[in-house]
Design an enzyme around this catalytic site. Structure first.
Site, PDB file in Angstrom:
ATOM      1  N   LYS A 281       0.839  -1.202   0.000  1.00 41.11           N
ATOM      2  CA  LYS A 281       0.000   0.000   0.000  1.00 41.11           C
ATOM      3  C   LYS A 281       0.871   1.248   0.000  1.00 41.11           C
ATOM      4  CE  LYS A 281      -2.920  -1.873   3.183  1.00 41.11           C
ATOM      5  NZ  LYS A 281      -3.798  -1.785   4.338  1.00 41.11           N
TER       6      LYS A 281
ATOM      7  N   ASP B 191      -0.404   4.227  10.380  1.00 40.40           N
ATOM      8  CA  ASP B 191      -1.285   3.219   9.789  1.00 40.40           C
ATOM      9  C   ASP B 191      -2.075   2.500  10.879  1.00 40.40           C
ATOM     10  OD1 ASP B 191      -2.272   1.734   7.626  1.00 40.40           O
ATOM     11  OD2 ASP B 191      -0.733   0.192   7.809  1.00 40.40           O
TER      12      ASP B 191
ATOM     13  N   LYS C 158      -3.676   6.434   7.805  1.00 39.78           N
ATOM     14  CA  LYS C 158      -4.881   5.656   7.549  1.00 39.78           C
ATOM     15  C   LYS C 158      -6.053   6.234   8.322  1.00 39.78           C
ATOM     16  CE  LYS C 158      -5.069   1.238   8.886  1.00 39.78           C
ATOM     17  NZ  LYS C 158      -4.585   0.086   8.139  1.00 39.78           N
TER      18      LYS C 158
HETATM   19  C1  LIG Z   1      -2.389  -2.160  10.187  1.00 37.31           C
HETATM   20  S1  LIG Z   1      -1.176  -2.313  11.408  1.00 37.31           S
HETATM   21  C2  LIG Z   1       0.139  -1.401  10.701  1.00 37.31           C
HETATM   22  C3  LIG Z   1       0.836  -2.069   9.562  1.00 37.31           C
HETATM   23  C4  LIG Z   1       2.107  -1.391   9.166  1.00 37.31           C
HETATM   24  N1  LIG Z   1       1.847  -0.125   8.485  1.00 37.31           N
HETATM   25  C5  LIG Z   1       2.997  -2.232   8.301  1.00 37.31           C
HETATM   26  O1  LIG Z   1       3.311  -1.793   7.208  1.00 37.31           O
HETATM   27  O2  LIG Z   1       3.432  -3.299   8.716  1.00 37.31           O
HETATM   28  C6  LIG Z   1      -1.782  -1.304  12.689  1.00 37.31           C
HETATM   29  C7  LIG Z   1      -0.844  -1.119  13.858  1.00 37.31           C
HETATM   30  O3  LIG Z   1      -1.332  -0.103  14.721  1.00 37.31           O
HETATM   31  C8  LIG Z   1      -0.936  -0.451  16.032  1.00 37.31           C
HETATM   32  N2  LIG Z   1      -1.710   0.280  17.050  1.00 37.31           N
HETATM   33  C9  LIG Z   1      -3.005   0.163  17.330  1.00 37.31           C
HETATM   34  N3  LIG Z   1      -3.324   0.974  18.358  1.00 37.31           N
HETATM   35  C10 LIG Z   1      -2.198   1.626  18.734  1.00 37.31           C
HETATM   36  C11 LIG Z   1      -1.881   2.570  19.756  1.00 37.31           C
HETATM   37  N4  LIG Z   1      -2.791   3.012  20.596  1.00 37.31           N
HETATM   38  N5  LIG Z   1      -0.600   2.999  19.845  1.00 37.31           N
HETATM   39  C12 LIG Z   1       0.337   2.547  19.005  1.00 37.31           C
HETATM   40  N6  LIG Z   1       0.081   1.648  18.040  1.00 37.31           N
HETATM   41  C13 LIG Z   1      -1.167   1.181  17.900  1.00 37.31           C
HETATM   42  C14 LIG Z   1      -1.189  -1.935  16.055  1.00 37.31           C
HETATM   43  O4  LIG Z   1      -0.519  -2.530  17.152  1.00 37.31           O
HETATM   44  C15 LIG Z   1      -0.656  -2.356  14.701  1.00 37.31           C
HETATM   45  O5  LIG Z   1       0.705  -2.669  14.790  1.00 37.31           O
END
Ligand SMILES: C[S@@+](CC[C@H](N)C(=O)[O-])C[C@H]1O[C@@H](n2cnc3c(N)ncnc32)[C@H](O)[C@@H]1O
Ligand SMILES: *[C@@H]1O[C@H](CO)[C@@H](O)[C@H](O)[C@H]1NC(C)=O
Ligand SMILES: *[C@@H]1O[C@H](CO)[C@@H](O)[C@H](O)[C@H]1NC(C)=O
Ligand SMILES: CC(=O)N[C@H]1CO[C@H](CO)[C@@H](O)[C@@H]1O
Length: 733
Positions: free
Chosen positions: A140, A265, A305
């Protein structure tokens, strides 16, 4: 079929780890004929009939439609003070029709939740392309970078010229938050190689960064930091302490400028509550936007995102970005499944004067934390009338939402019809990023680790092996004559024996002292280097402080560089090599890891400026020296070490030399063979690594060599500071 076989799946067995993917899909698409051209969903208030056949080609999504520029001023603290609205917590989405046609909104919501739960289908969908599992996210980012003309990995100035060229001393700084396992960063580093440095923060736990899985790029250039507590933090972006800690960390390591761009993201599972995703993720969205205003440099970019943008809370947040950046765009890449609500806000050119907005969002976030688990919530960050009064912005959001809904409804309908069109297979990005994405699940294995000896021979092709065993010429009263062309030389203070260092990736680092009989041995220090790296170094015992409180650490001091993460620099100018070494060290250094041994580049002085070195010499009492003061050299920061002598490196290759024109009051190059002279650097005058290495001189500061005024003994046979300085003085034109 032939193609498929190449991509790693066998006929009849399907794709993916468990081999079931393709079979299901083939079966599924066979049903297409039976189901006809439309889909009728029953079980709601009415019937919903969707024609999913005329979905546009994937390429049609790829047009970038920027929102018009914001013409109003960035709101200031005075104004923002009044903007936040707190009220009853709202957990319904069906009535959020301010920014979307009601019918479209309801249709999307209906498609998402239906008796025919699509949760069973979703896992199978994930197997429709070989690279989807690990590389889906990276894809992406690659997709968006391309569509936005590489504004992230190759930012341009306003005249369209690259802002940072690989030759430049400056690194491309980026950050990646809510980013585990790190696919976005892997893509960026794959494109920029070691000419970039990334900072990352994400939640600790199962979704943490998986740096060991960075096979297409060198993870040594990426530094995770988890907020307050650094490496020991929890990485939660919604915690104010973590936001502040990450901000300080990034600013401290980017000369207080911030990063060139930030990727965010964030997301978490909302299974069973798909329609409330926007509401459940509101704080995450706010914090990611806040992070952009906290760490992106002026002129820098941001990509984040978001999910549905139906609520005035979300739209208000986007409005604030619209005020703070030159341009804002809402974009859904083809690599993002059309059936989900995901889309990205892409922001270009952070403006000056956004501090009040940053402080405002910081304050709103504190409020959100206070109101957690209560029935009260922050419902607005920008008053509805402010948003609606900006016709351009309002129209843009409505248009974006409605287009997204139309496509999403069709895609959801299609899934329900059990037809799975494999968008990924005919995806143009598959070709564009061939190398990166052709390393899917099965084929994507760790680069084979070679043994140091064969890697060394591979890297030094073209350089005579004998070069490595050359010892420097000792500087004495007769060899002093060699340096009469003062401008041709540079010098560096030595603190130990010269060695070669070979990096095979991560902590696999080997050393060799250059003697032919010796073998490469594993370096006994805690540090990391990207693979395919060959350096000439010293391992120096650095000291900090004096007396009892003195601390000693082993540091790697770079004297010269040959290959940097696969980048052969042996034939570049010495000054350029040193400059690249400085940049490389910045890219690989881990300021948050005091437990690791540091890597630095020697300070290089012009020969004619040698006095500057003597100013940095002092007599100091050193732990273990029995109370007797010893000679000590203090480097750029306050670390010092016991100097063993001075390297003098010739950087101009024969028959060229440098001279000074009194008429023009500037230096010029002179060819001793042809008498040719020129102001411009002739390429033949560049001394490659091997020339610098074999022609270097070493002035040993042993017993009887007086280089500091308080040293008493002077051996008449040896050169003192006065001898050398007066020689240089005499030959300085
Ligand atoms: C869709 S994944 C990201 C994928 C990443 N862009 C990649 O290329 O591998 C979403 C991420 O957001 C993190 N996340 C969700 N809530 C969060 C928070 N409150 N603080 C930090 N990270 C968070 C999740 O742990 C997860 O690793
Ligand atoms: C200086 O060093 C050179 C090279 O090692 C050596 O040949 C020469 O004898 C030395 N001269 C003096 C005066 O020590
Ligand atoms: C270079 O200049 C010197 C002194 O002026 C002269 O003796 C010599 O012949 C010249 N060499 C060439 C190649 O012109
Ligand atoms: C463990 C750590 O240092 N992370 C911090 C993130 O911020 C919160 C503050 O709310 C701290 O409790 C965590 O300790």
């Amino acid at each position: 079929i032939q193609n498929s076989a190449k991509m790693g799946f066998r006929e009849g067995e399907g794709l993916g780890k468990y081999g079931q993917g393709r079979k299901d899909i083939v079966e599924a698409s066979n049903q297409k004929g039976r189901r006809g051209f439309g889909l009728t969903l029953k079980g709601f208030d009415g019937e919903l009939n969707i024609d999913w056949q005329d979905e546009p080609e994937p390429s049609a999504y790829e047009e970038v439609d920027w929102c018009l520029e914001c013409t109003t001023e960035i709101p200031d603290a005075q104004e923002l003070k009044e903007w936040m609205t707190v009220g009853k917590r709202k957990m319904v989405i069906e009535d959020e029709t301010e920014f979307c046609n009601e019918e479209l909104l309801l249709n999307v919501l209906r498609c998402k939740v239906s008796p025919l739960s699509w949760r069973g289908i979703e896992p199978r969908l994930k197997l429709t392309g070989p690279y989807l599992c690990v590389h889906r996210a990276a894809m992406k980012m690659a997709n968006m970078d391309h569509v936005f003309d590489y504004m992230f990995t190759n930012p341009k100035d306003f005249q369209g010229r690259p802002l940072i060229k690989e030759r430049d001393a400056e690194l491309l700084y980026f950050a990646d938050v809510c980013a585990g396992p790190g696919g976005f960063s892997e893509y960026v580093l794959w494109r920029r190689k070691w000419h970039a440095k990334g900072f990352g923060m994400t939640l600790k736990g199962p979704n943490d960064f998986k740096l060991e899985d960075f096979y297409s790029a060198s993870s040594e250039l990426f530094e995770p930091y988890y907020g307050e507590g650094g490496i020991d933090g929890d990485g939660d972006i919604t915690r104010p302490e973590n936001i502040t800690a990450f901000r300080n960390f990034v600013l401290d390591n980017t000369d207080h400028k911030g990063v060139h761009f930030l990727m965010a993201d964030g997301g978490f599972s909302v299974e069973g509550q798909e329609n409330l995703q926007e509401i459940l993720s509101k704080q995450l969205m706010l914090c990611q936007f806040l992070m952009a205003l906290s760490i992106v440099r002026t002129g820098g970019h941001f990509v984040c995102k978001t999910f549905d943008l139906f609520t005035p809370f979300s739209v208000g947040l986007v409005y604030l970005l619209y005020c703070c950046f030159e341009r804002v765009c809402i974009f859904k890449p083809v690599t993002s499944r059309p059936a989900n609500s995901e889309r990205y806000v892409v922001c270009k050119g952070l403006k000056l004067g956004i501090d009040d907005v940053r402080e405002y969002l910081f304050m709103v976030n504190i409020r959100l934390n206070q109101l957690r688990n209560s029935d009260v919530d922050v419902n607005l960050v920008v008053p509805l009338n402010v948003i609606k009064d900006d016709q351009d912005f309002y129209d843009y959001i409505v248009q974006s939402n409605e287009n997204h809904c139309k496509i999403q409804i069709k895609a959801l309908a299609k899934i329900r019809a059990f037809v799975c069109v494999n968008v990924q297979m005919n995806n143009p990005y598959y070709q564009l990023f061939g190398f990166f994405f052709q390393i899917p699940d099965q084929a994507r294995v760790a680069p084979s680790s070679s043994d140091p000896k064969s890697k060394f021979f591979e890297l030094i092709q073209g350089t005579d092996i004998d070069t490595f065993s050359y010892k420097p010429t000792p500087l004495n009263s007769s060899t002093l004559e060699k340096i009469r062309q003062v401008f041709d030389y540079r010098c560096m203070v030595s603190g130990s024996e010269q060695k070669f260092l070979l990096g095979l990736g991560k902590s696999q680092i080997y050393t060799w002292d250059g003697r032919q009989s010796d073998r490469w041995t594993k370096l006994d220090l805690k540090t990391e280097l990207p693979r395919d790296t060959l350096l000439s170094v010293e391992i120096v015992h650095e000291l900090k402080g004096e007396g009892k409180a003195q601390r000693k650490i082993s540091a790697i001091h770079i004297l010269d560089v040959l290959v940097l993460n696969g980048n052969d620099v042996r034939n570049q100018h010495f000054n350029q090599r040193i400059q690249l070494a400085e940049k490389f060290v910045k890219a690989v250094s881990k300021p948050s890891r005091p437990d690791m041994n540091p890597i630095r580049v020697k300070e290089v002085y012009r020969l004619e400026e040698m006095e500057k070195i003597f100013v940095r010499l002092e007599m100091k009492v050193i732990k273990g020296s029995g109370g007797i003061p010893r000679l000590s050299y203090t480097g750029r920061d306050d670390r010092h070490f016991v100097p063993t002598g001075l390297y003098i490196v010739r950087t101009v290759n024969d028959p060229w030399t440098m001279a000074y024109s009194k008429n023009f009051k500037r230096k010029f190059f002179f060819n001793k063979m042809t008498n040719e002279s020129t102001f411009d650097l002739p390429s033949e005058s560049i001394a490659p690594f091997h020339v610098c290495h074999y022609s270097r001189l070493f002035w040993e500061w042993g017993d009887g060599v007086k280089v500091h005024d308080s040293q008493k003994r002077q051996d008449p046979e040896k050169l003192s500071k006065e001898d050398v300085l007066s020689f240089i003085q005499a030959h300085y034109p």
